[in-house]
Scaffold this motif. Structure first.
Motif, PDB file in Angstrom:
ATOM      1  N   ASP A  42     107.129   2.765  42.001  1.00  0.00           N
ATOM      2  CA  ASP A  42     107.193   2.998  40.644  1.00  0.00           C
ATOM      3  C   ASP A  42     108.329   3.627  40.011  1.00  0.00           C
ATOM      4  OD1 ASP A  42     105.647   5.009  40.865  1.00  0.00           O
ATOM      5  OD2 ASP A  42     104.033   4.375  38.822  1.00  0.00           O
ATOM      6  N   GLY A  43     108.792   5.029  40.854  1.00  0.00           N
ATOM      7  CA  GLY A  43     109.512   5.755  40.867  1.00  0.00           C
ATOM      8  C   GLY A  43     109.169   7.221  39.710  1.00  0.00           C
ATOM      9  N   ASN A  44     107.635   7.138  39.868  1.00  0.00           N
ATOM     10  CA  ASN A  44     106.637   8.443  39.253  1.00  0.00           C
ATOM     11  C   ASN A  44     106.436   9.110  39.984  1.00  0.00           C
ATOM     12  OD1 ASN A  44     105.139  10.253  37.786  1.00  0.00           O
ATOM     13  ND2 ASN A  44     104.165   8.459  36.657  1.00  0.00           N
ATOM     14  N   ARG A  45     106.485  10.433  40.655  1.00  0.00           N
ATOM     15  CA  ARG A  45     105.826  10.886  41.717  1.00  0.00           C
ATOM     16  C   ARG A  45     104.711  11.509  40.846  1.00  0.00           C
ATOM     17  NH1 ARG A  45     110.373  14.715  44.454  1.00  0.00           N
ATOM     18  NH2 ARG A  45     111.344  13.201  45.372  1.00  0.00           N
ATOM     19  N   ALA A  46     103.760  11.097  39.592  1.00  0.00           N
ATOM     20  CA  ALA A  46     102.711  11.731  39.750  1.00  0.00           C
ATOM     21  C   ALA A  46     101.708  11.818  40.427  1.00  0.00           C
ATOM     22  CB  ALA A  46     101.666  10.815  38.212  1.00  0.00           C
ATOM     23  N   SER A  47     100.601  12.755  41.237  1.00  0.00           N
ATOM     24  CA  SER A  47     100.488  13.154  42.572  1.00  0.00           C
ATOM     25  C   SER A  47      98.374  12.899  42.059  1.00  0.00           C
ATOM     26  CB  SER A  47     100.952  13.741  43.531  1.00  0.00           C
ATOM     27  OG  SER A  47     101.023  14.600  42.744  1.00  0.00           O
ATOM     28  N   ASN A  48      98.320  12.701  40.575  1.00  0.00           N
ATOM     29  CA  ASN A  48      96.893  13.228  40.726  1.00  0.00           C
ATOM     30  C   ASN A  48      96.299  11.252  40.655  1.00  0.00           C
ATOM     31  OD1 ASN A  48      94.560  12.477  39.007  1.00  0.00           O
ATOM     32  ND2 ASN A  48      94.097  14.979  38.569  1.00  0.00           N
TER      33      ASN A  48
END
Length: 188
Positions: A58-64
């Motif tokens: 999705d292009g989002n590196r959010a890791s939570n």
């Protein structure tokens, strides 16, 4: 004999001319510097809750995990995730972002496989790398050095585990990869 700098300069000029003369198709010219994973289709061995395979591209590196941007399988034997790029490419690098809030060790021992076969859901393709570990919440890049393939698989072989991927990024192998992307920003 030319010094090494001159050889690289000649290759640089060749690539600038190649890009400016549109020998690289318009839709492909930025792919050596940008993530092409988002152009593909994804699948995984199973889906835990709402952690669908598309979340990993999705292009989002959010890791939570609770931010909703990670893909995750159920606790399966040999869990896998697969990206179909829809045609064969030479893969330069695969970058994986690991989960931060919990369980970062689950990725340990996972393999990145690249090829054109769907035998064993693509998990029998040649191996690019084995992931020994990725720190919690970190992104790590693995060099695949031009391996050719349509399918990029990530599998944890030989054990029952959850496979969680918070982002997977794919960069292609082109001659211009010899130089940092910012050197071509004026010609792209």
């Amino acid at each position: 004999m030319f010094p090494v700098f001159h050889v690289f300069y000649i290759i640089y000029i060749f690539n600038v001319v190649l890009v400016k003369n549109k020998k690289i198709k318009n839709r492909d010219k930025n792919q050596f510097c940008e993530n092409v994973a988002r152009l593909g289709q994804v699948a995984q061995s199973s889906t835990y809750g709402n952690a669908k395979p598309e979340n990993a591209i999705d292009g989002n590196r959010a890791s939570n995990y609770n931010q909703g941007s990670c893909a995750c399988t159920n606790n399966n034997l040999n869990p896998w995730w697969r990206l179909d790029l829809l045609k064969t490419y030479k893969i330069n690098t695969v970058t994986i972002t690991n989960r931060q809030d919990c369980c970062s060790e689950r990725i340990n021992g996972a393999e990145i496989r690249i090829g054109n076969s769907l035998n064993d859901n693509g998990n029998a393709n040649p191996r690019c790398a084995v992931i020994s570990s990725i720190a919690a919440g970190a992104s790590q890049t693995f060099a695949c050095n031009g391996m050719e393939g349509r399918y990029i698989n990530i599998i944890i072989p030989g054990r029952t585990e959850y496979l969680t991927l918070c982002e997977v990024e794919i960069n292609l192998m082109l001659l211009v990869n010899l130089f940092p992307c910012h050197l071509f920003s004026d010609v792209l």
